[in-house]
Design an enzyme around this catalytic site. Sequence first.
Site, mmCIF file in Angstrom:
data_model
loop_
_atom_site.group_PDB
_atom_site.id
_atom_site.type_symbol
_atom_site.label_atom_id
_atom_site.label_comp_id
_atom_site.label_asym_id
_atom_site.label_seq_id
_atom_site.Cartn_x
_atom_site.Cartn_y
_atom_site.Cartn_z
ATOM 1 N N HIS A 19 0.830 -1.208 0.000
ATOM 2 C CA HIS A 19 0.000 0.000 0.000
ATOM 3 C C HIS A 19 0.863 1.257 0.000
ATOM 4 C CE1 HIS A 19 -3.201 -2.477 2.366
ATOM 5 N NE2 HIS A 19 -3.597 -2.372 1.113
ATOM 6 N N CYS A 76 -3.058 0.239 9.864
ATOM 7 C CA CYS A 76 -3.983 -0.775 9.314
ATOM 8 C C CYS A 76 -4.984 -1.278 10.345
ATOM 9 C CB CYS A 76 -3.219 -1.995 8.811
ATOM 10 S SG CYS A 76 -1.915 -1.640 7.657
#
Length: 254
Positions: A160, A248
Site C-alpha cells: 500500500h 492498518c
Amino acid sequence: MRAIVRGIPSSYEKGLAKYFGTGPTDIEDARSQHKSYVAKLREFGVTVKEIEPHDSYPDCCFVEDHAVVAGDSALITNVGHDSRLGEKAAVQGALKEDLNLVLMESEARMDGGDVLQFGKQFLVGNSTRTNEAGIQCLKDFVEARGFTMQVIQVPSNSLHLISICTSPIPGVLLAPEGWLAQSDFPSDAEILWIPDKEAYAANVLSFGKDVMVAAGYPHTSRLLEERGLTLHSMEMSQFRAADGSLTCLSVLYQ
Ligand code: GLY
C-alpha cells in the site's frame, strides 16, 4: 477521537503475506500485540469500538482497508483482494452509527491502506489493490467535501501507499529512500527520508506530539525524536508478518 478495531481471528496464520511479511506465526503473540495497541489508543483518549473477529476472514483485524474518513463521512471501499470482501459488513455496521456512509460502486476497488489524508489533500496510491474506478470514487467523495486528491504510484515492492508513507507532523511526510521520489509528493511537503532498510518504520500513527512507532527501527526513531515528538514504541512483529502496520489496525474518526 473515536476508533473501530477488530481482534485477531483463530485463522490469522492464513493472512495474506507477500511484501514485508511471510505470514504470522503466533496467534497468542498477535493477540497480545493487538491488546497493547488498543490500550495505547485508549491511553491517548480515543473511544474504541471493538468488533468481534470472524474466522472466515484471516485478515479481518486490518479494518483500515474498508473505510476512508473525510470529516463526518466515510467512503466504504471494496477492498482489492477478493478473500477480504466479506470483512466489510461488520466495519460498515459499526461505522453507520457514527458517520454518514457512501458506498463504492461494485467495479471500483480500493484498500484504505492506499489513502493518506495530508491536510486538505488526500494522497492515494495506485497499487495492485486500488484501481482507476476506485480512485475516481475517492476523488468524487473528497472533492464533494472540499478536499483535493493526488495520485501516487505505489512501487511494486509495497502493498500500500501508507505501508511506506505517513505524516508524523502536519506538512511533513515520512518515506524510505529509494521507494518513492521527491517528485511523487505534493510540492509543498517536507519529506523526512529514512533508510531503505527501515522502510517498515515509515508507517506511524500520530496523536499530536505523541506518535506510535513500530519497535526496532532506531534511525527512524532518532529522526522523529529530533523533531520534538514523544515516541510510543509498539511491538508489531506479528502484524508485519501479515504485511500490516500501525495504521492498518484501526479506522480513526472524530
Ligand atoms: N494481510 C493484509 C493484506 O494483504 O491485505
